[in-house]
Design an enzyme around this catalytic site. Structure first.
Site, PDB file in Angstrom:
ATOM      1  N   GLU A   1       0.834  -1.212   0.000  1.00 13.26           N
ATOM      2  CA  GLU A   1       0.000   0.000   0.000  1.00 13.26           C
ATOM      3  C   GLU A   1       0.861   1.252   0.000  1.00 13.26           C
ATOM      4  O   GLU A   1       1.783   1.379   0.805  1.00 13.26           O
ATOM      5  CB  GLU A   1      -0.905  -0.042   1.235  1.00 13.26           C
ATOM      6  CG  GLU A   1      -2.317   0.363   0.955  1.00 13.26           C
ATOM      7  CD  GLU A   1      -3.010  -0.523  -0.080  1.00 13.26           C
ATOM      8  OE1 GLU A   1      -3.014  -0.153  -1.280  1.00 13.26           O
ATOM      9  OE2 GLU A   1      -3.557  -1.558   0.317  1.00 13.26           O
TER      10      GLU A   1
ATOM     11  N   ASP B   1      -3.476   0.991 -10.043  1.00 12.95           N
ATOM     12  CA  ASP B   1      -4.876   0.708 -10.365  1.00 12.95           C
ATOM     13  C   ASP B   1      -5.099   0.527 -11.858  1.00 12.95           C
ATOM     14  O   ASP B   1      -5.846  -0.350 -12.296  1.00 12.95           O
ATOM     15  CB  ASP B   1      -5.767   1.840  -9.845  1.00 12.95           C
ATOM     16  CG  ASP B   1      -5.639   1.983  -8.337  1.00 12.95           C
ATOM     17  OD1 ASP B   1      -5.127   1.046  -7.704  1.00 12.95           O
ATOM     18  OD2 ASP B   1      -6.047   3.028  -7.808  1.00 12.95           O
TER      19      ASP B   1
HETATM   20  P1  NG1 Z   1      -7.397   3.950  -4.479  1.00 12.44           P
HETATM   21  O1  NG1 Z   1      -7.582   3.032  -3.359  1.00 12.44           O
HETATM   22  O2  NG1 Z   1      -8.015   3.437  -5.735  1.00 12.44           O
HETATM   23  O3  NG1 Z   1      -7.795   5.321  -4.175  1.00 12.44           O
HETATM   24  C1  NG1 Z   1      -4.838   4.917  -4.507  1.00 12.44           C
HETATM   25  C2  NG1 Z   1      -3.963   5.202  -5.728  1.00 12.44           C
HETATM   26  C3  NG1 Z   1      -2.993   4.045  -5.996  1.00 12.44           C
HETATM   27  C4  NG1 Z   1      -2.219   3.666  -4.740  1.00 12.44           C
HETATM   28  C5  NG1 Z   1      -3.214   3.427  -3.592  1.00 12.44           C
HETATM   29  C6  NG1 Z   1      -2.541   3.135  -2.273  1.00 12.44           C
HETATM   30  C7  NG1 Z   1      -4.964   6.491  -7.566  1.00 12.44           C
HETATM   31  C8  NG1 Z   1      -5.805   6.432  -8.780  1.00 12.44           C
HETATM   32  N1  NG1 Z   1      -4.798   5.337  -6.912  1.00 12.44           N
HETATM   33  O4  NG1 Z   1      -5.775   3.924  -4.826  1.00 12.44           O
HETATM   34  O5  NG1 Z   1      -2.105   4.416  -7.040  1.00 12.44           O
HETATM   35  O6  NG1 Z   1      -1.270   4.652  -4.413  1.00 12.44           O
HETATM   36  O7  NG1 Z   1      -4.052   4.562  -3.388  1.00 12.44           O
HETATM   37  O8  NG1 Z   1      -1.780   1.984  -2.343  1.00 12.44           O
HETATM   38  O9  NG1 Z   1      -4.480   7.547  -7.194  1.00 12.44           O
END
Ligand code: NG1
Length: 456
Positions: A37, A177
């Site tokens: 993460e 993602d």
């Molecule tokens: P989510 O959980 O989809 O908001 C975000 C970032 C990832 C990654 C994760 C933490 C975006 C689109 N996604 O994901 O790249 O950093 O947090 O692991 O910014």
């Protein structure tokens, strides 16, 4: 999003809307991140899986440069805009920004002369849940634009382009993602490395499922959580700048993930020793950082702390927690590598322990958990999950548990009873009214396939 509709219904909706037949049907799945993460933007690997919840788009080409988008969820208003490199933003939080993010990025490709499309969207990925509905929407949009233009793009190139393209919406995230959305594979987790992007497959443990439970706390990265989220990459950029100033390596580090290539880093016995010797304060104020970098506070802000719109990010009152953030990133990167090794041996117990350690690090060192997520993982572990942790950006959203297939019902029942009916009902009753039935809040999944392009 969050609306189950069959492909035929979506095609019918498209015809009703645009009075013509769609030529292509695209599916782009959400994901859960098993471990790793906030490592992606630091250049360390992640280990997500695609889940069987998708954004589906029916689309057809248009002769002009206009993109017309409609959504089966009437909350998401229809919109039209012209395809170009500089598409004006809609107000923050509007769904069309994710389509515009994909469109602007593709329009910037030097070899592409693209025309517009009509597109009808439907989604059943819970939004603001850390299940990556936003990137699924970006990838679904990109694939629709490409397919209606009879264009093909290498998925690695597309994933990298869309990771950067999604910054259009204001987040400064990494590339996990978009990559998992394109590369997901049934029965497998995907180890994703960055800079440059690479994917390899790791078998998901046999006879196990992932229980996903929504904490009911929304993690909308276009709202409050946007600032909290962007602060983490900013703290990591500051950590990198401090390390560069302290060790003066040749060449300078671009990100924390570069550390593993340097002798000064390898000379430490463990990460804690590196952190203790490098960062002499627990918390750094702007003035501290400016002094170490030999710059003014103003130039530190300009270089490391600007939002998409060039506005300075608010500075945390208690300072930047640089050592804690660095410790999380380094130990989490190790846990991803160890996870791949234990999963190769189908050792779900060892993997569960790594998931638990990851959650604790996300909570204590990266400060992205919430009391609700902590309660959820506690309940999952106590009811039989060998491992449980928050998934995604944090600050709300979902927790996941690695659960033996035979125990799935028991874990889901415990979450319903102990989390929604007791914990939330007592501590945060206001959250109960805001969501769908419990069946949509807690469910089990197995790793699913990535995006799909179907010519009609
Ligand atoms: P989510 O959980 O989809 O908001 C975000 C970032 C990832 C990654 C994760 C933490 C975006 C689109 N996604 O994901 O790249 O950093 O947090 O692991 O910014």
């Amino acid at each position: 999003m969050y609306q189950s509709r069959t492909d035929n219904e979506i095609i019918k909706d498209f015809v009703g809307c645009f009075k013509t037949q769609p030529t292509v049907l695209i599916k782009a799945p959400g994901r859960v991140n098993l471990i790793g993460e906030h490592t992606d933007y630091n250049g360390f690997p992640v280990l997500p899986v695609s889940i069987p919840f998708v954004i589906t788009v029916a689309a057809s080409p248009r002769p002009d440069k206009n993109i017309h988008i409609n959504n089966s969820n009437t909350q998401y208003k229809s919109k039209s805009f012209e395809l170009s490199q500089n598409i004006p933003h809609s107000p923050t939080g509007e769904w069309s920004n994710y389509v515009k993010a994909a469109a602007s990025a593709l329009a910037s490709h030097p070899d592409f002369k693209l025309h517009g499309m009509n597109a009808f969207f439907n989604g059943d990925i819970p939004a603001s849940a850390g299940l990556s509905s936003s990137s699924a929407l970006v990838i679904a949009s990109a694939l629709s634009i490409l397919a209606t233009n009879s264009r093909k793009m290498d998925f690695l190139e597309l994933a990298e382009m869309m990771a950067f393209g999604e910054h259009y919406v204001g987040t400064q995230g990494g590339g996990m993602d978009q990559a998992i959305c394109l590369f997901g594979k049934e029965g497998y987790a995907v180890k994703i490395n960055f800079f440059p992007l690479r994917c390899s497959y790791v078998k998901f443990p046999e006879n196990h499922s992932i229980v996903v439970a929504h904490s009911l706390v929304r993690a909308a990265k276009t709202e409050d959580a946007l600032f909290l989220y962007n602060l983490r990459p900013a703290e990591c950029r500051l950590a990198t700048a401090l390390i560069n100033a302290i060790y003066n390596p040749e060449p300078q580090l671009n990100r924390l993930g570069n550390l593993i290539d340097y002798d000064f880093f390898k000379s430490y016995n463990n990460h804690e020793q590196f952190i203790d010797n490098t960062f002499l304060q627990k918390s750094y104020f702007l003035s501290d950082i400016a002094q170490i970098l030999g710059n003014s506070a103003e130039s530190v802000v300009q270089k490391y702390l600007l939002t998409r719109d060039g506005v300075p990010m608010p500075v945390p009152k208690d300072g930047f927690k640089i050592p804690q953030r660095t410790l999380h990133v380094l130990t989490e990167a190790d846990r991803v590598e160890k996870s791949c090794k234990v999963l190769e041996k189908n050792d779900s117990t060892a993997f569960g322990k790594l998931m638990n350690a990851s959650h604790n690090s996300c909570d204590e060192d990266y400060s992205i958990s919430t009391p609700e997520l902590n309660e959820l993982v506690k309940i999952m572990r106590a009811s039989g999950a060998p491992g449980a942790r928050l998934t995604g950006a944090g600050f709300g959203g979902c927790a996941i548990g690695l659960v033996r297939d035979n125990d799935v019902k028991k874990v889901i029942d415990s979450v319903r009873k102990l989390y929604y009916n007791i914990y939330i009902a007592n501590k945060r009753p206001e959250l109960l009214g805001t969501s769908d039935s419990h069946s949509k809040l807690v469910f089990s999944v197995k790793p699913a396939r990535g995006a799909l392009i179907k010519q009609l």
